[in-house]
Enzyme design. Structure first.
Site, mmCIF file in Angstrom:
data_model
loop_
_atom_site.group_PDB
_atom_site.id
_atom_site.type_symbol
_atom_site.label_atom_id
_atom_site.label_comp_id
_atom_site.label_asym_id
_atom_site.label_seq_id
_atom_site.Cartn_x
_atom_site.Cartn_y
_atom_site.Cartn_z
ATOM 1 N N SER A 187 0.841 -1.186 0.000
ATOM 2 C CA SER A 187 0.000 0.000 0.000
ATOM 3 C C SER A 187 0.886 1.248 0.000
ATOM 4 C CB SER A 187 -0.962 -0.031 1.194
ATOM 5 O OG SER A 187 -1.955 0.957 1.069
ATOM 6 N N ASP A 256 -16.683 -15.023 -14.153
ATOM 7 C CA ASP A 256 -15.960 -16.090 -13.459
ATOM 8 C C ASP A 256 -15.380 -17.126 -14.411
ATOM 9 O OD1 ASP A 256 -15.014 -18.008 -11.724
ATOM 10 O OD2 ASP A 256 -16.975 -18.660 -11.021
ATOM 11 N N ASP A 259 -11.985 -17.649 -17.427
ATOM 12 C CA ASP A 259 -10.698 -18.335 -17.291
ATOM 13 C C ASP A 259 -10.827 -19.845 -17.424
ATOM 14 O OD1 ASP A 259 -11.673 -19.254 -14.761
ATOM 15 O OD2 ASP A 259 -10.945 -17.425 -13.818
ATOM 16 N N ALA A 261 -12.769 -21.901 -15.425
ATOM 17 C CA ALA A 261 -13.182 -22.607 -14.212
ATOM 18 C C ALA A 261 -14.239 -21.804 -13.467
ATOM 19 C CB ALA A 261 -11.983 -22.850 -13.305
ATOM 20 N N ASP A 263 -15.125 -21.034 -10.145
ATOM 21 C CA ASP A 263 -14.620 -21.138 -8.780
ATOM 22 C C ASP A 263 -14.854 -19.870 -7.965
ATOM 23 O OD1 ASP A 263 -12.879 -19.486 -10.100
ATOM 24 O OD2 ASP A 263 -11.044 -20.507 -9.478
ATOM 25 N N ILE A 265 -13.726 -16.944 -8.645
ATOM 26 C CA ILE A 265 -12.558 -16.069 -8.723
ATOM 27 C C ILE A 265 -12.364 -15.603 -10.164
ATOM 28 C CG2 ILE A 265 -10.074 -15.879 -8.332
ATOM 29 C CD1 ILE A 265 -11.695 -16.260 -5.774
ATOM 30 N N ASP A 400 -8.568 -5.868 -4.808
ATOM 31 C CA ASP A 400 -8.175 -4.732 -3.976
ATOM 32 C C ASP A 400 -9.280 -3.682 -3.955
ATOM 33 O OD1 ASP A 400 -6.909 -2.392 -2.873
ATOM 34 O OD2 ASP A 400 -4.974 -3.288 -3.344
ATOM 35 N N HIS A 440 -6.972 -5.962 -0.411
ATOM 36 C CA HIS A 440 -5.904 -4.980 -0.225
ATOM 37 C C HIS A 440 -4.822 -5.528 0.705
ATOM 38 C CE1 HIS A 440 -3.961 -1.156 -0.385
ATOM 39 N NE2 HIS A 440 -4.035 -0.988 0.922
#
EC number: 3.1.1.73
Length: 526
Positions: A187, A256, A259, A261, A263, A265, A400, A440
């Site tokens: 940061s 999601d 990519d 998958a 998941d 993320i 973040d 973050h």
């Protein structure tokens, strides 16, 4: 066991005890030997490993009244004058099990807080470690008011002063001195790391700089501009945390599986361009808990758009999608962001009564023109650091909520353009790792445990620890091809659900299989 057979054990125990006693004795007498210009020693004390160190002088806003230390060490607390009207509070922690490495920690926010958890973390890994308070106490920006010397300490001088003094003390305390010097911060600490690279290229051999707050002045303006988008919590344009969850769920639904998958993320936020109009409430809908209004959809679109200045110049990139749940309580909460308010009140306008709710983009122009002590930290030519043989490893969480990871990508592009270097050439000394599922500096929905501090620790092996990966790069020439993150079941120290190899930019993670998404080998950097 005979008395004779006990002798080797007793001799070994005596030698160990003597070594410990010698270390304690050296620590006890060390304060009398410190005679450095502008350095005022407050105390020197031996601290055994396992101690829960009380911190009575730590400002209450720093949020730490104690710190557990894992290693036997000699603690040196001092004040160092940086001008006739300013000084920093500095601590140096010298571990008994010393590896010959010096390290400086950084800070966060606008804070004047020594990051004791980073001192404990790095001293526990064998580094002679220093940390300073940035020239003021507490997390408020009020100490900047009509005190330019304090602003200068915050901009760059505190870290550099701590490094100069810390290296001198390290050479005094250990007869072998130190072999290599390192930096670890996130940061504001990330910005401080890059400021050292830009202004003092010989200070460190290796810099680990996370989620850097460079492009600092524009970051301050970007953070406060969200209030002009959301309005107060009574505005039609405001979204409650519950509404932001509806938005977040829709963004994840759309992005999601890009990519490969499912998941939860988002691996590459650059590929995520969500269409928020899909969740606008239908006319006459009675249940509006899973949809938002048209005015709120406009808010989301503006939040996820780049921030431009009065003349149309890009000041700061968009907030990356996927961070909504974390950001809703800090920058979309219907109030002007506190750090930004303080910066404008106590630095830009020198007016404690300045009304943050009246901020406009014209104020951003005033702030940028001011840029005290080049706190922007936005210089793209880092060739002096390259020529000095330095290495920088930077990472940024793609969830973040305070500093957009897109800003780190923008700086990477600026360095490439300014220095005329492509990724292969930059890889020799500058490697950037976007970390999916990381908020973050710590926390997040994914594999954020990369070893950048106590709260993300999953082992000291270079492949599991971003700091030790830097050590291996500097000392053995083995550059990290990825940084491994751990997904904890319930925070650091809990079981690891899965690990993931985070790719070196500009590569991105793609699920190839076979196997479950939790298998790190089912992913490929492309």
């Amino acid at each position: 066991m005979t008395k004779l057979s006990l002798l080797p054990l007793l001799t070994l125990a005596s030698a160990v005890l003597a070594k410990q006693d010698a270390f304690q004795a050296k620590c006890a007498s060390f304060g009398r030997k410190i005679k450095l210009p502008n350095v005022h020693v407050n105390f020197v004390e031996y601290v055994p490993g396992g101690t829960n160190l009380t911190l009575p002088d730590n400002d209450v806003t720093c949020g730490a009244s104690s710190q557990v230390v894992s290693a036997d060490m000699c603690r040196v607390a001092m004040a160092v004058d940086t001008s006739k009207s300013s000084q920093i509070t500095l601590e140096a922690w010298f571990p008994r099990e010393y590896t010959g490495r010096f390290l400086s920690t950084g800070n966060g926010g606008l804070s004047g807080c020594i990051q004791y958890y980073d001192l404990a973390y790095t001293a526990g890994l064998g580094f002679a470690t220093v940390g300073a308070n940035n020239g003021h106490n507490g997390t408020s920006g009020k100490p900047f008011y009509q005190h330019p010397e304090v602003i200068e300490d915050f901009a760059y001088r505190s870290i550099h002063t701590g490094v100069v003094v810390g290296k001198q003390l390290t050479k005094m305390f250990y007869k072998e001195g130190f072999d290599k010097s390192y930096y670890l911060g996130c940061s504001t600490g990330g910005r401080q790391g890059f400021k050292s690279i830009q202004k003092y290229p010989n200070d460190f051999d290796g810099v680990v700089a996370g989620a850097p707050a460079f492009n600092f002045v524009n970051l301050i303006s970007w953070s406060i501009h969200f209030y002009s988008i959301t309005g107060s919590n009574t505005s039609d344009t405001y979204l409650s945390p519950e509404s932001w969850k509806v938005v977040h769920d829709e963004i994840v639904r759309q992005c999601d599986e890009i990519d490969g998958a499912k998941d939860g993320i988002i691996e590459d936020t650059d590929l995520c361009q969500p269409v928020i109009e899909t969740i606008i409430c239908k006319p006459g809908a009675s249940d509006k808990t899973n949809c938002i209004t048209g005015a709120q959809a406009k808010t989301v679109r503006n939040v996820l758009s780049p921030f431009y200045g009065v003349n149309g110049t890009l000041l700061y990139p968009r907030m990356q999608p996927g961070s909504e749940l974390f950001a809703s309580s800090v920058v979309y909460n219907g109030q002007p962001f506190r750090y930004s308010t303080d910066w404008y009140r106590y630095v830009v306008y020198n007016n404690p009564d300045w009304d943050a709710t009246k901020w406009t983009v014209e104020d951003a122009a005033v702030a940028l023109a001011q840029n005290p002590y080049n706190i922007q930290t936005w210089d793209a030519d880092i060739s002096s650091f390259q020529k000095a043989g330095g290495k920088v490893l930077t990472y940024h969480g793609m969830q973040d909520q305070l500093i957009s990871s897109d800003n780190s990508k923008l700086y990477y592009a600026r360095v490439a353009e300014e220095m005329g270097l492509g990724p292969e050439e930059l890889d020799d000394f500058y490697r950037f790792f976007p970390v999916s599922g990381m908020a973050h500096c710590t926390g997040g929905d994914g594999a954020y445990g990369i070893g950048n501090g106590l709260r993300t620790y999953n082992g000291a092996e270079p492949e599991n620890n971003v700091l030790m990966a830097m050590v291996q790069w500097v000392e053995k020439g083995i550059a990290p091809e990825f940084i491994r993150g751990a997904k904890f079941s319930n925070g650091v120290g809990s079981s690891v659900e899965y690990t993931r190899k985070h790719c070196r930019y500009p590569r991105r993670n793609v699920y190839k299989g076979p196997g479950n998404y939790s298998d790190e080998n089912a992913w490929e950097c492309v």
